[in-house]
Design an enzyme around this catalytic site. Sequence first.
Site, PDB file in Angstrom:
ATOM      1  N   CYS A 104     -10.045  -3.804  -2.728  1.00 28.32           N
ATOM      2  CA  CYS A 104      -9.697  -5.204  -2.996  1.00 28.32           C
ATOM      3  C   CYS A 104      -9.099  -5.872  -1.755  1.00 28.32           C
ATOM      4  CB  CYS A 104      -8.795  -5.308  -4.212  1.00 28.32           C
ATOM      5  SG  CYS A 104      -8.783  -6.975  -4.936  1.00 28.32           S
ATOM      6  N   LYS A 162     -10.593 -18.217 -10.321  1.00 27.42           N
ATOM      7  CA  LYS A 162     -10.330 -16.787 -10.176  1.00 27.42           C
ATOM      8  C   LYS A 162     -11.506 -15.941 -10.661  1.00 27.42           C
ATOM      9  CE  LYS A 162      -6.944 -13.194 -11.424  1.00 27.42           C
ATOM     10  NZ  LYS A 162      -5.716 -12.885 -12.194  1.00 27.42           N
ATOM     11  N   SER A 182     -10.523  -8.808 -10.095  1.00 29.82           N
ATOM     12  CA  SER A 182      -9.419  -9.724 -10.355  1.00 29.82           C
ATOM     13  C   SER A 182      -8.902 -10.239  -9.018  1.00 29.82           C
ATOM     14  CB  SER A 182      -8.302  -9.014 -11.135  1.00 29.82           C
ATOM     15  OG  SER A 182      -7.214  -9.893 -11.366  1.00 29.82           O
ATOM     16  N   HIS A 227     -12.191  -3.191  -8.779  1.00 33.56           N
ATOM     17  CA  HIS A 227     -11.146  -2.260  -9.205  1.00 33.56           C
ATOM     18  C   HIS A 227     -11.686  -1.277 -10.240  1.00 33.56           C
ATOM     19  CE1 HIS A 227      -7.594  -3.909  -7.199  1.00 33.56           C
ATOM     20  NE2 HIS A 227      -8.060  -5.104  -7.469  1.00 33.56           N
ATOM     21  N   GLU A 231     -10.800   1.595 -10.526  1.00 35.75           N
ATOM     22  CA  GLU A 231      -9.673   2.456 -10.928  1.00 35.75           C
ATOM     23  C   GLU A 231      -8.815   1.849 -12.030  1.00 35.75           C
ATOM     24  OE1 GLU A 231      -7.825  -0.447  -8.113  1.00 35.75           O
ATOM     25  OE2 GLU A 231      -9.740   0.594  -8.274  1.00 35.75           O
ATOM     26  N   ARG A 273       0.086 -11.920 -19.261  1.00 34.76           N
ATOM     27  CA  ARG A 273       1.155 -12.387 -18.367  1.00 34.76           C
ATOM     28  C   ARG A 273       0.947 -13.839 -17.976  1.00 34.76           C
ATOM     29  NH1 ARG A 273       0.164 -10.046 -12.777  1.00 34.76           N
ATOM     30  NH2 ARG A 273      -1.371 -11.738 -12.923  1.00 34.76           N
TER      31      ARG A 273
END
Length: 311
Positions: free
Chosen positions: A142, A163, A192, A236, A238, A250
């Site tokens: 990333c 985003k 992300s 990502h 992972e 959030r």
Amino acid sequence: MPIKIPNNLPAAHILEGENIFVMDSDRAYSQDIRPLKILILNLMPIKYITETQLLRLLGNTPLQIEVDFIYTESYTPSHTPQEYLTEFYGTFAEVRHKKYDGMIITGAPVEMMPFEEVAYWDEISEIMEWSKTHVYSTFHICWGAQAGLYYHYGIPKYQVPEKIFGVYKHHLCVEHEKLFRGFDDEFYVPHSRHTENHREDIEKVPELTILAEAEGDAGVYAIANLKKRQFFITGHAEYDPLTLKQEYDRDEKAGMNPKIPQNYYPDDDPTKKPVVRWRSVAHLLFANWLNYYVYQETPYVLDELYKEEDD
């Protein structure tokens, strides 16, 4: 085979609960085997989360792996206690005399800032330069991928209007690449981020090869300098099953009105349990990197790594 990690690292209990074979330092020393030495530069604020995600994947291979963690001295993370860093982490100054089979540079929550304005940019630049002669293969993730592309090859990042957030369908851009051996024609990976690299900038660099890209607005996914065994991964794989949910919740709680992650919730309904489409991709990606670009090629006597350059 197990992954060797520091005694009492909290991630060990989580991994053992998932039936991942881990081994503490004391037990590993009793085995007569040459483990792969992997260095992880963890730039994420909550260290144990990223540790667990990466160790879960590194530990699910037939290889014994010994991991060192480092953090940046020029910026101390505020979300991880100093006592934790002191016990489980080192600094670059403490490992710069060593050589490693592999290195992972994680993402960081600084992607909206110009690289030179990041508090630890000078330090991470020094580490990336050092990696060229002290690490056999480096895996950037990333923001770590964007930083590596910028430092090594001058490739800029660009802010995107909205985003890039969700689980995106990907396809391979090359045939018979070892890093993606065993992958399906289409595969899914979470993204992300608020920034991207442009294909045309990458294609201007002869040493780089675009290995895979996403459909839609997520763009290029995997770039490599295969000769130098440098990999730059913009997504990502992972991530935990609920990582995107936690980010969404959030931002929703903060009144940011986030968009629902793509291809994540059934019927795009945040009240439903997310669907995990990338677990096998993550395990295969890291296993292939460790096997084909680290274990199969790195010298058995690690001190001989880049010995000619040192002489």
